[in-house]
Design a protein around this motif. Structure first.
Motif, PDB file in Angstrom:
ATOM      1  N   PRO A  46       1.925  -1.786  -0.149  1.00 52.09           N
ATOM      2  CA  PRO A  46       1.974  -0.895   0.957  1.00 52.09           C
ATOM      3  C   PRO A  46       1.740  -1.427   2.011  1.00 52.09           C
ATOM      4  N   GLN A  99      -1.591  10.634   2.596  1.00 47.88           N
ATOM      5  CA  GLN A  99       0.324   9.574   1.559  1.00 47.88           C
ATOM      6  C   GLN A  99       1.225  10.992   0.720  1.00 47.88           C
ATOM      7  N   GLU A 120       3.081   3.671  10.565  1.00 47.46           N
ATOM      8  CA  GLU A 120       2.935   2.709   9.803  1.00 47.46           C
ATOM      9  C   GLU A 120       3.354   1.217  10.229  1.00 47.46           C
ATOM     10  N   GLN A 121       4.213   1.282  11.179  1.00 48.62           N
ATOM     11  CA  GLN A 121       4.814  -0.304  12.376  1.00 48.62           C
ATOM     12  C   GLN A 121       3.084  -0.264  13.262  1.00 48.62           C
ATOM     13  N   THR A 145       0.422   0.745  12.330  1.00 47.37           N
ATOM     14  CA  THR A 145      -0.402   0.160  11.403  1.00 47.37           C
ATOM     15  C   THR A 145      -0.815  -1.465  10.800  1.00 47.37           C
ATOM     16  N   ARG A 146       0.871  -1.623  10.527  1.00 45.81           N
ATOM     17  CA  ARG A 146       0.899  -2.594  10.412  1.00 45.81           C
ATOM     18  C   ARG A 146       0.611  -4.127  11.263  1.00 45.81           C
TER      19      ARG A 146
END
Length: 397
Positions: free
Chosen positions: A62, A155, A218-219, A221-222
Motif C-alpha cells: 500500500p 482506510q 493517495e497520489q 501521499t505517494r
C-alpha cells in the motif's frame, strides 16, 4: 458546558492517549501495530491487515506499490513488537475514571475486565457505525467508542466507499432502477415529504467526487513520500559534503573521535595486525593531506602506537617535497586538561614517511610506537562513553 462540548473534550482526551507514534502505526488501519510484520520493501503492518490486503488479486504494498508474495515477502517483526510492548498508554476508559497505564498490546484484554467500561447494551440499542450502509457492521456502547472507531479505521471506510461506488457504477450501466441505486448509495437520511427527492445524477456525482478525492489523496501521499525520500538523500549528501569540508578547512588541526575503543582494543589484542586510520585531513585548503594511525605497539602490546601518514592529493605537484613541519599529537583527557598527553616532533626530510606518496597513502608512518599505556588510559579516565579523543596539529614550515 453543554453535553456536545463535553463529548468533544472527552474524545480529544482519549485520542491523545490512543494515537501511536508514526513508527508504531499501521498504514492500513491507522492504529497500533498488532502482531507486526515487515515487508521485503521495508514497511510495517498489522498481520491481519496485511493478510487481508494480500487477499486481493495481484496485491502490492500500500505504500510504494511493490508486488508482494505472502510466503516470501512477509516476515514477523519481533523487534517492533518488543518496542511496542515497552510503550505505555492510558486505558481508553480514562474519560470514565480509569487511570490504568498499560502496553498498547494489552489494551484489548484490559478492556474486557476494566471496571470502568460502559454497561453492555442489548444489541438493538448499541450505536451503529455511520458507514453501516456501506457494509461496516461494528457496534458501540457509547459515542467516544464510536468516534475512536471512525478515527482508527479511515482506510477501511474508504475501501467500503470505493466498493460502493463500483457497485453503483455497475448497477447504473446495467439499467438498475433509480430506487435501487439510491438505496445502494444512501449517504444521508431520507428527505422529508416536503423536500425534493435526491436525483440519481446527484448521488452519482457525489460518489464519483468522493472516489476521485480518495485517488487524489493517495497520489499526493505517494508524491510526499517521494519528496521526503529525495530530501533525505539530499540531507545525507549535504552532511557528507560538510564532513569533507571540515577535513579540508581544519588548517591542520584535527580531532579524531576514536569510537568503540574497548572492543577495538580487544580485537587488536586478538589480532595484532589490525590497524585503524582516521579520515584524511588537510594542513590548508590546498595543502598537505595527513591521517592518523592507531594500533598496538609491535614492541609491547600493552601500549598503543600513534603515527602520522602522508596521503596523496590532487594537487601534490604544486607542493614542496618532502613534507617539512611540526607535528603535535595530544591524547585529550575529557575532564582534566592537565592530564593531556602531548608529544611534539619535527619532521625528518630524509625519511620515506615524508616523501611524496606514490599511492593513496604513504605506507611509512612517523610517530610514537609506545605513545601511552593502555591500562592507564582506562584507569586515568581518558575513555569517555567508550570513546578516545586524539588531537593532531600539523604546521608546515
Amino acid at each position: 458546558m453543554s453535553a456536545h462540548n463535553t463529548l468533544a473534550q472527552e474524545s480529544s482526551i482519549t485520542d491523545s492517549f490512543s494515537t501511536p507514534e508514526s513508527r508504531f502505526e499501521c498504514p492500513i488501519c491507522l492504529a497500533w501495530l498488532r502482531d507486526p510484520v515487515l515487508t521485503s520493501c521495508g514497511h510495517r503492518f498489522c498481520r491481519n491487515c496485511m493478510e487481508s490486503w494480500l487477499e486481493r488479486e495481484n496485491a502490492r504494498c500500500p505504500i510504494d506499490n511493490t508486488k508482494l508474495h505472502r510466503d516470501s515477502d512477509i516476515f514477523p517483526d519481533n523487534f517492533t513488537r518488543r518496542e511496542i510492548s515497552q510503550q505505555k498508554t492510558k486505558c481508553p476508559n480514562i474519560v470514565r475514571g480509569c487511570i490504568e497505564e498499560l502496553s498498547p498490546l494489552d489494551v484489548d484484554a484490559h478492556l474486557l475486565v476494566c471496571k470502568y467500561k460502559p454497561p453492555e447494551l442489548p444489541e438493538n440499542e448499541k450505536l451503529r457505525c455511520s458507514f453501516v450502509e456501506f457494509g461496516c457492521e461494528d457496534k458501540f456502547e457509547d459515542e467516544p467508542e464510536a468516534q475512536r472507531h471512525l478515527d482508527q479505521h479511515v482506510q477501511k471506510h474508504l475501501i467500503l466507499l470505493s466498493q460502493a461506488y463500483s457497485k453503483f457504477a455497475i448497477g447504473a450501466q446495467s439499467g438498475a432502477s433509480s430506487s435501487t441505486i439510491a438505496q445502494q448509495a444512501n449517504f444521508w437520511d431520507p428527505p422529508s415529504k416536503n423536500e425534493a427527492a435526491v436525483s440519481t445524477n446527484d448521488v452519482n456525482g457525489l460518489l464519483k467526487a468522493l472516489y476521485e478525492k480518495v485517488v487524489l489523496l493517495e497520489q499526493k501521499t505517494r508524491e510526499q513520500d517521494i519528496i521526503t525520500a529525495n530530501m533525505s538523500e539530499q540531507i545525507s549528501s549535504l552532511n557528507l559534503s560538510m564532513s569533507k569540508m571540515h577535513l579540508r578547512y581544519c588548517n591542520g588541526c584535527y580531532l579524531w573521535h576514536f569510537n568503540d575503543f574497548k572492543n577495538k582494543i580487544n580485537a587488536m589484542r586478538n589480532d595484532p595486525h589490525i590497524m585503524h586510520y582516521s579520515p584524511g585531513f588537510y594542513t590548508s585548503t590546498f595543502g598537505y593531506r595527513l591521517c592518523i594511525r592507531l594500533n598496538l605497539s609491535p614492541k609491547d602490546p600493552n601500549y598503543i602506537a600513534i603515527l602520522i601518514h602522508v596521503m596523496k592529493t590532487e594537487h601534490d605537484h604544486a607542493l614542496d617535497w618532502p613534507f617539512s613541519g611540526r607535528l603535535s599529537i595530544t591524547l585529550v583527557h575529557p575532564l582534566e586538561p592537565f592530564r593531556n598527553i602531548k608529544e611534539t616532533m619535527m619532521t625528518r626530510p630524509e625519511l620515506e614517511a615524508f616523501k611524496r606518496p606514490a599511492q593513496d597513502m604513504n605506507p611509512r608512518g612517523f610517530g610514537y610506537t609506545e605513545f601511552a599505556l593502555i591500562k592507564e588510559i582506562f584507569t586515568q579516565g581518558y575513555v569517555d562513553n567508550n570513546q578516545l579523543l586524539i588531537k593532531v596539529q600539523a604546521q608546515p614550515v
